[in-house]
Design a protein around this motif. Sequence first.
Motif, PDB file in Angstrom:
ATOM      1  N   TRP A 483      58.595 -24.781-126.145  1.00  8.38           N
ATOM      2  CA  TRP A 483      58.281 -24.915-128.285  1.00  8.38           C
ATOM      3  C   TRP A 483      59.496 -24.840-129.033  1.00  8.38           C
ATOM      4  O   TRP A 483      58.752 -26.096-129.768  1.00  8.38           O
ATOM      5  CB  TRP A 483      57.113 -24.062-128.576  1.00  8.38           C
ATOM      6  CG  TRP A 483      56.373 -23.834-129.343  1.00  8.38           C
ATOM      7  CD1 TRP A 483      54.852 -24.767-129.630  1.00  8.38           C
ATOM      8  CD2 TRP A 483      56.728 -23.935-130.839  1.00  8.38           C
ATOM      9  NE1 TRP A 483      54.818 -24.879-131.467  1.00  8.38           N
ATOM     10  CE2 TRP A 483      55.402 -24.355-131.695  1.00  8.38           C
ATOM     11  CE3 TRP A 483      58.013 -23.672-131.580  1.00  8.38           C
ATOM     12  CZ2 TRP A 483      55.472 -24.127-133.240  1.00  8.38           C
ATOM     13  CZ3 TRP A 483      57.480 -23.289-133.458  1.00  8.38           C
ATOM     14  CH2 TRP A 483      56.479 -23.497-133.892  1.00  8.38           C
ATOM     15  N   TYR A 515      63.420 -27.643-131.356  1.00  8.40           N
ATOM     16  CA  TYR A 515      62.313 -27.542-131.380  1.00  8.40           C
ATOM     17  C   TYR A 515      61.507 -28.776-129.928  1.00  8.40           C
ATOM     18  O   TYR A 515      61.429 -30.082-130.591  1.00  8.40           O
ATOM     19  CB  TYR A 515      61.702 -27.935-132.339  1.00  8.40           C
ATOM     20  CG  TYR A 515      61.685 -26.441-133.565  1.00  8.40           C
ATOM     21  CD1 TYR A 515      61.086 -25.576-132.836  1.00  8.40           C
ATOM     22  CD2 TYR A 515      62.674 -26.992-133.621  1.00  8.40           C
ATOM     23  CE1 TYR A 515      60.991 -24.082-133.738  1.00  8.40           C
ATOM     24  CE2 TYR A 515      63.333 -25.005-135.137  1.00  8.40           C
ATOM     25  CZ  TYR A 515      62.429 -24.433-134.333  1.00  8.40           C
ATOM     26  OH  TYR A 515      62.522 -23.014-135.293  1.00  8.40           O
ATOM     27  N   ALA A 517      59.109 -29.718-128.124  1.00  6.51           N
ATOM     28  CA  ALA A 517      57.986 -30.462-127.985  1.00  6.51           C
ATOM     29  C   ALA A 517      57.821 -31.135-128.979  1.00  6.51           C
ATOM     30  O   ALA A 517      56.995 -32.207-128.892  1.00  6.51           O
ATOM     31  CB  ALA A 517      56.782 -29.239-127.897  1.00  6.51           C
ATOM     32  N   TRP A 554      51.388 -27.188-125.033  1.00  6.37           N
ATOM     33  CA  TRP A 554      51.308 -26.871-126.642  1.00  6.37           C
ATOM     34  C   TRP A 554      50.625 -27.071-128.141  1.00  6.37           C
ATOM     35  O   TRP A 554      50.455 -28.270-127.969  1.00  6.37           O
ATOM     36  CB  TRP A 554      53.327 -26.820-126.951  1.00  6.37           C
ATOM     37  CG  TRP A 554      53.978 -25.760-126.154  1.00  6.37           C
ATOM     38  CD1 TRP A 554      54.326 -25.960-125.308  1.00  6.37           C
ATOM     39  CD2 TRP A 554      53.779 -24.682-126.296  1.00  6.37           C
ATOM     40  NE1 TRP A 554      56.131 -25.258-124.893  1.00  6.37           N
ATOM     41  CE2 TRP A 554      55.093 -23.452-125.592  1.00  6.37           C
ATOM     42  CE3 TRP A 554      52.765 -23.762-127.594  1.00  6.37           C
ATOM     43  CZ2 TRP A 554      55.401 -22.561-125.162  1.00  6.37           C
ATOM     44  CZ3 TRP A 554      53.245 -22.204-127.329  1.00  6.37           C
ATOM     45  CH2 TRP A 554      54.642 -21.919-126.165  1.00  6.37           C
ATOM     46  N   SER A 556      51.076 -27.085-132.222  1.00  5.99           N
ATOM     47  CA  SER A 556      51.947 -27.105-132.987  1.00  5.99           C
ATOM     48  C   SER A 556      52.259 -25.700-133.700  1.00  5.99           C
ATOM     49  O   SER A 556      52.887 -25.049-135.202  1.00  5.99           O
ATOM     50  CB  SER A 556      51.607 -27.997-134.002  1.00  5.99           C
ATOM     51  OG  SER A 556      50.956 -28.562-134.575  1.00  5.99           O
ATOM     52  N   GLU A 558      52.160 -22.355-134.655  1.00  6.52           N
ATOM     53  CA  GLU A 558      52.969 -20.971-134.745  1.00  6.52           C
ATOM     54  C   GLU A 558      51.958 -19.913-134.716  1.00  6.52           C
ATOM     55  O   GLU A 558      51.728 -19.766-135.601  1.00  6.52           O
ATOM     56  CB  GLU A 558      54.352 -20.985-135.740  1.00  6.52           C
ATOM     57  CG  GLU A 558      55.506 -19.856-135.622  1.00  6.52           C
ATOM     58  CD  GLU A 558      56.245 -20.248-136.329  1.00  6.52           C
ATOM     59  OE1 GLU A 558      57.083 -20.179-136.507  1.00  6.52           O
ATOM     60  OE2 GLU A 558      56.562 -19.445-137.440  1.00  6.52           O
ATOM     61  N   ALA A 564      53.597 -19.067-129.900  1.00  8.28           N
ATOM     62  CA  ALA A 564      52.791 -19.918-130.189  1.00  8.28           C
ATOM     63  C   ALA A 564      51.935 -20.439-129.565  1.00  8.28           C
ATOM     64  O   ALA A 564      51.631 -19.967-128.525  1.00  8.28           O
ATOM     65  CB  ALA A 564      53.340 -21.025-130.572  1.00  8.28           C
ATOM     66  N   TYR A 566      48.907 -22.178-127.728  1.00  9.26           N
ATOM     67  CA  TYR A 566      48.832 -23.004-126.499  1.00  9.26           C
ATOM     68  C   TYR A 566      47.370 -22.543-126.226  1.00  9.26           C
ATOM     69  O   TYR A 566      46.009 -21.971-126.036  1.00  9.26           O
ATOM     70  CB  TYR A 566      49.296 -22.893-125.355  1.00  9.26           C
ATOM     71  CG  TYR A 566      48.805 -22.020-124.617  1.00  9.26           C
ATOM     72  CD1 TYR A 566      48.886 -22.203-123.116  1.00  9.26           C
ATOM     73  CD2 TYR A 566      49.831 -20.319-124.411  1.00  9.26           C
ATOM     74  CE1 TYR A 566      48.125 -21.487-122.047  1.00  9.26           C
ATOM     75  CE2 TYR A 566      49.053 -19.711-123.923  1.00  9.26           C
ATOM     76  CZ  TYR A 566      48.475 -20.184-122.329  1.00  9.26           C
ATOM     77  OH  TYR A 566      48.079 -18.231-121.610  1.00  9.26           O
ATOM     78  N   LYS A 576      57.966 -19.257-127.075  1.00 11.11           N
ATOM     79  CA  LYS A 576      58.089 -20.285-127.381  1.00 11.11           C
ATOM     80  C   LYS A 576      58.794 -20.909-126.722  1.00 11.11           C
ATOM     81  O   LYS A 576      59.361 -22.559-126.317  1.00 11.11           O
ATOM     82  CB  LYS A 576      58.899 -20.102-128.993  1.00 11.11           C
ATOM     83  CG  LYS A 576      57.699 -20.202-130.222  1.00 11.11           C
ATOM     84  CD  LYS A 576      57.797 -20.582-131.556  1.00 11.11           C
ATOM     85  CE  LYS A 576      58.004 -19.322-132.487  1.00 11.11           C
ATOM     86  NZ  LYS A 576      58.357 -19.713-133.968  1.00 11.11           N
ATOM     87  N   VAL A 582      53.669 -31.644-123.292  1.00  9.56           N
ATOM     88  CA  VAL A 582      52.937 -32.134-124.956  1.00  9.56           C
ATOM     89  C   VAL A 582      51.862 -33.149-124.941  1.00  9.56           C
ATOM     90  O   VAL A 582      52.453 -33.800-124.083  1.00  9.56           O
ATOM     91  CB  VAL A 582      54.661 -31.664-125.236  1.00  9.56           C
ATOM     92  CG1 VAL A 582      54.522 -32.907-126.849  1.00  9.56           C
ATOM     93  CG2 VAL A 582      55.418 -30.595-125.022  1.00  9.56           C
TER      94      VAL A 582
END
Length: 588
Positions: A483, A515, A517, A554, A556, A558, A564, A566, A576, A582
């Motif tokens: 992530w 970042y 992903a 994952w 997006s 947080e 984060a 998933y 993360k 993805v």
Amino acid sequence: MEKTIKLLERVFTFLLLAVAFAACSSDDDSTDGDGNIKPDVNVNDPAGTVSLSMMKGPSISEGATRIGGSYIYIGNDYNFDGGYFISLGTVKGLGNVSYIPTTGWADMVSVRCDNGYVAYSNGEFYRIFVEKEIVGTTGGIIGYDVKYQAPFKGKDLELELPATSVSFDKKGGTENIVFNNKEFVVFTAKSSEDWCQIIPTSTYNYSFLANGIQIIAQPSNVAATTEATITLTTAYGKKKEIKVTRGGVDPYLTLNETSVTLDAKECERQVGLNTNIQKEDLTISNTASSWCKAEFVDQTRAIHASAARIKFVGNKPAKAVKAAGSTNYYALVLKAEANDKEIERKGVVTLKSKDGKKSVTLNIVQKGIKFIPSQTKVCFDKNYSNKTITINTNLDWEASSNQSWCTLTKNGNNLTIRATPYSGSTANRIATISFKGLSTKIEVDQSKYALGEEYNENGVKGQVICMNDTVRFVGKDVGTAAWSTEKVATGAIYEHDGRLNMAIIKKISGWKDLYPAFALCDALNTGSVTGWYLPAINEIYAIRIGYDLNGNHWSSTEYRENNAYYYGNNSSIDYKTNKYKVKAVHRF
């Protein structure tokens, strides 16, 4: 040890997510029956939260830490001191302290970890959460880490007034108004005229729990009638007004409002009446009498009975002052029957003195009935489909479709919508459902695609992975990645729209390296193609309803600087820096 902690964290947060998603299907499972936030629900810290390490001591002047501009401190006996306090017991955090109680207050209360408190000191309310003990280098508790927020406003409620007008004769006088609220509301009061003064009052055991006002009108030295407006404002800015009329030698007759708008359903409404004319010397005429009754009501006895419960006027015990005044309270009460028509209806109420010298009119408007479908857009895939929606109304209604492929069946206030299979080449086809004599419409949108099919439109290529009334997704597996490679709280916390999270991440300098992903998803946005993004956690949940997501993916969304959300077999949160699958999505 780290793996054990990580596993426990996953299990715990999975349970929290289960609670959160269950809450989405009910009215509001995060609050109790009185609208207070439940103590075991995760709530973000409120704006203005301050973290403070409070050292205990005999007093503020002798080493004890105080909270903000208050006199609140922790004494050597491990009690909060320097104000008035009430403990709400064990709570998740500061945000769970959501209301100001009216009973159970004390001038000291024991300090306990994971407990929430409401406090009053130096003219302000505070909410406090005790996080953990502070242990000295030689052992022993020397203080506590706390969070607090002030001024604490309590719950966002309207003030409920028993009367909206007060009339004095030329001699003036004193009168008390006690609010009808069952819960405490923080408020301020202001008068528009100097001759009309206000003092807060309380029927509770502490003067700072004000739930009413005393109105003091000075004697008049003029012949004409004079008026003042008392404006009551809650801590959230909600306003209510009380009209104060002080008579001269001349008769007067006024209403607080010149027009009112009533709901379509059966309802009752009071309008304040200001007069020094005796009730028996007034007459009423009403052009809306066939559907709305209008009558005078004398509220004096009920309002004075409430005022008799006052324990404090300002900071002075009520036994030292007169609790109730001698003012008469009149109101014009309207009682309207339900309007079962879509168009509004109108009428006029006229009040007159019997000698004809004084009169006042009130215009009445009642809204038409509401006609509310449970949804105004229905989406289908290309296959034969049907959906039943509910119409919230008491009208007898008829519905029709402007397309032969979209047919309708009515069952009471339920409408079943059916779509035949679609084999067209355009992206979708649209039908409109109309209701006879009404302006309400429902749009029916049928796509040429079905779940699992390959999508290829305007450079966007992928597989159709989600189709519902809210959104349609094309999806594409773009690899495996972390992530992020840094431990930073980005603010990408949106749970329902990953586009918002994507926009936040792309504003960070060097985001493609930091970042990965997100970068994998954005790599599909080439040439004239835009709109690919990493879906939010609730978007992933929408996808998995009709599409098999294999493995951990994952989102997006947080959780905090290290973690984060998933989705996987045990959907939860994770670090993360871990690498998961993805799947980029694109709306269509």
